[in-house]
Scaffold this active site. Structure first.
Site, PDB file in Angstrom:
ATOM      1  N   CYS A  89      -2.228   1.770 -13.558  1.00 34.67           N
ATOM      2  CA  CYS A  89      -2.107   1.564 -12.435  1.00 34.67           C
ATOM      3  C   CYS A  89      -3.398   2.395 -11.596  1.00 34.67           C
ATOM      4  O   CYS A  89      -4.714   2.023 -12.225  1.00 34.67           O
ATOM      5  CB  CYS A  89      -0.818   1.804 -11.504  1.00 34.67           C
ATOM      6  N   SER A  90      -3.090   3.286 -10.784  1.00 38.03           N
ATOM      7  CA  SER A  90      -4.319   3.996 -10.378  1.00 38.03           C
ATOM      8  C   SER A  90      -4.112   5.294 -11.310  1.00 38.03           C
ATOM      9  O   SER A  90      -5.098   5.789 -11.943  1.00 38.03           O
ATOM     10  CB  SER A  90      -4.287   4.560  -9.064  1.00 38.03           C
ATOM     11  N   ALA A  91      -3.026   6.120 -11.466  1.00 36.96           N
ATOM     12  CA  ALA A  91      -2.966   7.287 -12.026  1.00 36.96           C
ATOM     13  C   ALA A  91      -2.279   6.850 -13.424  1.00 36.96           C
ATOM     14  O   ALA A  91      -2.281   7.654 -14.487  1.00 36.96           O
ATOM     15  CB  ALA A  91      -1.937   8.077 -11.384  1.00 36.96           C
ATOM     16  N   GLY A  92      -1.386   5.968 -13.770  1.00 38.81           N
ATOM     17  CA  GLY A  92      -1.178   5.549 -14.969  1.00 38.81           C
ATOM     18  C   GLY A  92       0.366   6.111 -15.106  1.00 38.81           C
ATOM     19  O   GLY A  92       0.540   6.149 -16.313  1.00 38.81           O
ATOM     20  N   ILE A  93       1.134   6.514 -14.066  1.00 36.39           N
ATOM     21  CA  ILE A  93       2.553   6.650 -14.297  1.00 36.39           C
ATOM     22  C   ILE A  93       3.594   6.150 -13.437  1.00 36.39           C
ATOM     23  O   ILE A  93       4.640   5.924 -13.645  1.00 36.39           O
ATOM     24  CB  ILE A  93       2.247   8.400 -13.863  1.00 36.39           C
TER      25      ILE A  93
ATOM     26  N   GLN B 108       6.896   7.815 -10.788  1.00 32.62           N
ATOM     27  CA  GLN B 108       6.513   9.166 -10.085  1.00 32.62           C
ATOM     28  C   GLN B 108       7.523   9.404  -8.644  1.00 32.62           C
ATOM     29  O   GLN B 108       7.606  10.638  -8.770  1.00 32.62           O
ATOM     30  CB  GLN B 108       5.183   8.606  -9.456  1.00 32.62           C
TER      31      GLN B 108
ATOM     32  N   ASP C 109       0.717  -1.244   0.048  1.00 36.53           N
ATOM     33  CA  ASP C 109       0.094   0.184  -0.056  1.00 36.53           C
ATOM     34  C   ASP C 109       0.980   1.248  -0.042  1.00 36.53           C
ATOM     35  O   ASP C 109       0.619   2.271  -0.452  1.00 36.53           O
ATOM     36  CB  ASP C 109      -1.040  -0.065   1.161  1.00 36.53           C
TER      37      ASP C 109
ATOM     38  N   ARG D  17       3.614   2.893 -11.134  1.00 36.27           N
ATOM     39  CA  ARG D  17       4.084   1.513 -11.166  1.00 36.27           C
ATOM     40  C   ARG D  17       3.774   1.173 -12.586  1.00 36.27           C
ATOM     41  O   ARG D  17       4.498   0.199 -13.036  1.00 36.27           O
ATOM     42  CB  ARG D  17       3.085   0.710 -10.303  1.00 36.27           C
TER      43      ARG D  17
END
Length: 926
Positions: free
Chosen positions: A852-856, A896, A820, A858
């Site tokens: 991923c979540s933001a796409g940058i 990131q 997390d 992971r």
């Protein structure tokens, strides 16, 4: 002659016993040992004993199992170079002054990972050492990291934060760093509240885990001088040898690159490997204060290399003639190596032992009054000898009311100048000759005093390097001579071009300020092959941070060297230009009519030596044995060189420094479409948007989705790995996601997040449960199966276009083992996952969708990792920063955080070292 005779009263007198008692009194000495809890313990030993005897007594007193990480350092040494007690030499030969002798018990070898220390008690000793080093300014630490470390220390000692007990000012009796700012305690208290539930052992483990990231962690410094009589610092550490000048790290020499280390008189030499693109051997030379300081540095190198790089120490010479008739030192490190120490700890450590922790004492070790200690230690009831039984670790009285302050020089960037390691062109007839006027050296404690600061500290930062001791002696200019001809007039020459002096060359030394003019033209790809760091905005001079082998910067004459300071670019003074402006000036040279880059640099002065040997072989030399890593892929020169640079960058921290300097968004790229009113609600995060130029366009009136094309080309092959990097779908963008999947012909989706992390929704479930179907606009998705393990899940699906009455099979692979917060502790599961992704996409031309979540973050890690694997298979060098730059040219902010970048760099190195992926004879497969 009999030893007994009868007195008139019928009594006897034992003459021999009296003689022995007298001799014993003369040979026994007192050794005061300053322990890591700031207590002093006196021990009595025979001065003829080996140093190991005293070490064993101290280890026995501390009840220490994992002993090989520690040593005894002479506290009253008269040089600026720390000396350790040699376990194999008699004490009398090492401690020259009269009894009592003063020594510091210290950590000698700093492990790279606290997990290698098996006992909690061993980690506690490390914790005490580092805490004390930060407090005294010996180990520099940024304020934010210092606050985090201090909060773990407070958690270890005081336990959980309690609002009713820990009132305002509850930390006022503690000192953590030199010149502690007023608001520093508030920051510590804030962080302390976040550590609820951590036991002392867990807090100390977290402390060590954070401390190991410090730049100077585990570096043992030795003072030296350069050719211009300027001070430099030579640091010895687990990964190699560092060179600092003016508080700036100038060079890093990994053990991988070192062939031999040697010394002769006051000269210390490092011989580097000859690379394929080099025509001559490289021999680096340094001046030390005296012969003993030189040998001390040499021994430190031998010990660190053996401990950290070898599986076991080298065996002693068994051949009689080789042992007695070879020149030079017979010194070898004979303790356990790190590998052996870890194994020994696993077998012998008592992980359930109970011990008492010592309360903090704000007094620093440097304030210890050794004269008072010496007088008190002569009392018999304060002595321990080897005959005494072992004790539990000594407790310490509470002295919280004490206070500590220390003058410290502020960390300031400095003009690099030229680092004269006096590496010069030298023929076999030349020799080093150094001259110095007679002088005395002031005796100081081994804990280095801070030199008076020329500026008033403003931020409370400790010095960037260990503060220098004050000395009475002064050094004269060191000269080099060749027969009767004095070479002092040539010492400022920055490059010795092997041609006749009558001929002029297009490049060469500028007589003023020791500057060098360097000209080069770009290669066919428009690149010069070097990186720079620094700039006016960073308050640092512009320094060449990397020169790639075989590039124009490497092949031009004079060669551009790492550490060179750039003064002018094409005649333009860059002293007041930012880093980005400097980079643009360099790139603009490719577009000019001449296409030539002209640099005026102040050289780092690391030059090649014509001949490998001097007039005679050095008195003492050490040829490092090859560690297992050295033999990996020896033929793949460029690939191997890039891996060496990556390993070096991870050790020195330059990898993260370069990452921090890289632009997050490519200059000139717009994101206007994402900010249109009708599209704002389609962005999961307000500040993460796709470039207009590379965004994926949907068919129809509403063409927007937060996604970018990313193409990664693998040089010397036909491979272009195609990706679509996008954010995790929102509830109202699932239709757009499946429309994009259909229109792009993608048959694989890679998901790198769970749906909820730390109570926050990271991605909406855009697929149905197994054996169920769901509709998203005109697209129907059916999930046929769901299989996996604790690290990742495979889902087989069918995507059906109801308007066209067509269906396609696709696979979704979801990675679920990413924590997390932060990055995985071990990359093994992630690397297995990447290998599965590569297997699934083999032979497919269409792009795979990665989110991923933001796409940058992971997403960038996965693309970087797969790209690196392909480069290794194609025998191509791997430069992670170039990969990230290529990704950020197509989607902003890819990878990131620095922790993500460090994670993927370490994973790349692991893949290479462990043979996860190996170079192929052909590179036709992805």
């Amino acid at each position: 002659m009999t030893a007994r005779f009868r007195l008139p009263a019928g009594r006897t007198y034992n003459v021999r016993a009296s003689e022995l008692a007298r001799d014993r009194q003369h040979t026994e000495v007192v050794c005061n040992i300053l322990l890591l809890d700031n207590t002093v313990q006196a021990f009595r030993v025979n001065k003829h004993d080996q140093g190991q005897v005293l070490l064993d007594i101290v280890f026995k007193h501390l009840d220490l199992t994992e002993r090989d990480y520690f040593g005894l350092q002479l506290a009253d040494d008269s040089t600026d170079n720390p000396r350790w007690l040699d376990p194999n030499k008699p004490i009398r030969k090492q401690l020259k002054r009269g009894s009592p002798y003063n020594l510091n018990f210290r950590v000698k070898f700093f492990v790279s990972d606290p997990n290698k220390l098996q006992e909690e008690y061993t980690r506690y000793q490390y914790f005490l050492q580092i805490k004390q080093d930060i407090l005294t300014g010996r180990l520099s630490c940024p304020c934010n990291t210092a606050a985090l470390l201090a909060s773990f220390a407070v958690q270890s000692e005081l336990g959980d934060y309690n609002q009713s007990e820990n009132l305002a000012g509850y930390l006022s009796d503690y000192s953590f760093i030199p010149n502690q700012p007023q608001d520093f305690e508030k920051e510590i208290a804030k962080l302390h509240q976040q550590h609820v539930g951590l036991s002392p052992a867990e807090a100390e483990f977290n402390y060590l885990n954070a401390a190991r990231t410090l730049e100077l962690y585990g570096v043992e410094f030795h003072y030296a001088r350069d050719q211009s009589n300027n001070e430099i610092l030579i640091g010895v550490m687990s990964g190699g040898i560092l060179i600092y000048k003016n508080r700036v790290r100038m060079n890093t020499f990994l053990w991988l690159k070192i062939v031999k280390i040697s010394f002769k008189c006051k000269q210390f030499f490092i011989q580097l490997r000859k690379e394929l693109h080099e025509s001559r051997e490289t021999l680096l030379g340094f001046n030390m204060v005296n012969y003993r300081a030189c040998k001390t540095l040499w021994k430190a190198c031998v010990e660190h290399h053996t401990f950290f790089r070898l599986d076991r120490p080298l065996p002693p010479q068994k051949n009689f003639f080789a042992h007695y008739f070879t020149l030079g030192s017979k010194f070898r490190y004979c303790g356990r190596t790190e590998v052996q120490s870890v194994q020994y700890g696993k077998e012998k450590a008592n992980k359930d032992r109970v011990f008492a922790r010592s309360p903090s004492k704000p007094l620093a070790r440097k304030l210890m009054d050794w004269e008072v200690v010496s007088r008190n230690s002569l009392s018999d009831d304060r002595l321990e000898t080897q005959s005494l039984p072992s004790r539990s670790p000594p407790g310490t009285p509470n002295h919280r009311n004490s206070s500590f302050t220390q003058e410290a020089t502020r960390v300031r960037p400095s003009s690099v100048g030229h680092l004269v390691d006096h590496v010069v062109h030298m023929s076999p007839s030349e020799d080093f000759v150094s001259q110095r006027s007679p002088s005395s050296t002031q005796a100081n404690s081994i804990v280095l005093e801070s030199s008076p600061s020329q500026e008033t500290p403003e931020d409370g930062q400790p010095p960037a390097l260990p503060p220098k001791q004050s000395k009475k002696n002064s050094w004269n200019q060191i000269h080099f001579s060749n027969s009767q001809q004095d070479l002092v007039t040539h010492t400022n020459e920055s490059f010795d071009v092997p041609s006749s002096p009558e001929k002029s060359t297009p490049n060469g030394g500028i007589p003023h300020d020791n500057l060098v003019l360097i000209k080069m033209k770009p290669d066919e790809n428009g690149r010069f092959g070097f990186n720079v760091k620094g700039g006016y905005d960073q308050k640092m001079p512009v320094i060449v941070s990397r020169v790639a082998p075989g590039t124009p910067a490497d092949l031009c004459v004079p060669r551009l060297n790492e550490g060179d300071q750039v003064v002018l670019i094409n005649g333009r003074d860059i002293a007041e230009h930012t880093h980005d402006q400097v980079v643009l000036f360099i790139k603009a040279s490719c577009e000019k009519h001449s296409g030539e880059l002209v640099l005026l640099v102040r050289p780092n002065a690391v030059y090649d030596v014509v001949e490998e040997k001097l007039e005679s072989e050095p008195d003492f030399q050490y040829i490092p044995e090859k560690a297992p890593l050295d033999s990996v892929h020896q033929d793949d020169h460029s690939l191997r060189e890039s891996m060496i640079q990556l390993a070096e960058g991870l050790i020195t921290g330059t990898v993260l420094a370069q990452f921090d300097q890289l632009y997050r968004k490519k200059p000139g790229m717009t994101m206007s479409c994402a900010k249109l009113p009708q599209n704002i609600s389609k962005n999961r995060y307000r500040d993460i948007s796709p470039y207009d130029a590379t965004r994926v366009l949907l068919k129809g009136n509403e063409d927007y989705i937060n996604a970018n094309y990313i193409n990664m080309e693998i040089p010397s092959s036909s491979i272009i790995n195609q990706y679509i990097a996008c954010q995790g779908p929102l509830p109202h963008t699932c239709k757009d996601f499946w429309q994009m999947t259909w229109e792009q012909g993608s048959s694989m989706v890679v998901m790198l997040t769970t749906q909820v992390e730390r109570g926050r929704v990271k991605c909406h479930q855009y697929w149905p449960e197994p054996s169920e179907s769901s509709s998203y606009g005109c697209y129907q998705v059916t999930c046929h199966s769901e299989e996996g393990n604790p690290a990742y899940i495979f889902r087989k699906m069918t995507l059906f276009n109801q308007e066209k009455n067509e269906s396609r099979q696709l696979t979704q692979i979801q990675y679920t083992a990413w924590p997390d917060h932060g990055v995985p502790d071990d990359s093994s599961d992630f690397l297995d996952f990447v290998c599965h992704v590569r297997d699934q996409r083999a032979g497919k031309e269409e792009p795979i969708i990665v989110h991923c979540s933001a796409g940058i973050g992971r997403t960038g890690v996965l693309i970087t990792m797969e790209t690196a694997m392909c480069l290794i298979e194609c025998n191509q060098p791997v430069y992670p920063l170039d990969i990230v730059r290529t990704m950020r040219d197509q989607r902003a902010m890819m990878i990131q955080t620095p922790s993500q970048y460090r994670f993927v760099c370490e994973a790349i190195l692991k893949v290479y070292e462990e043979g996860f992926v190996k170079p192929l004879t052909t590179s036709s497969n992805k």
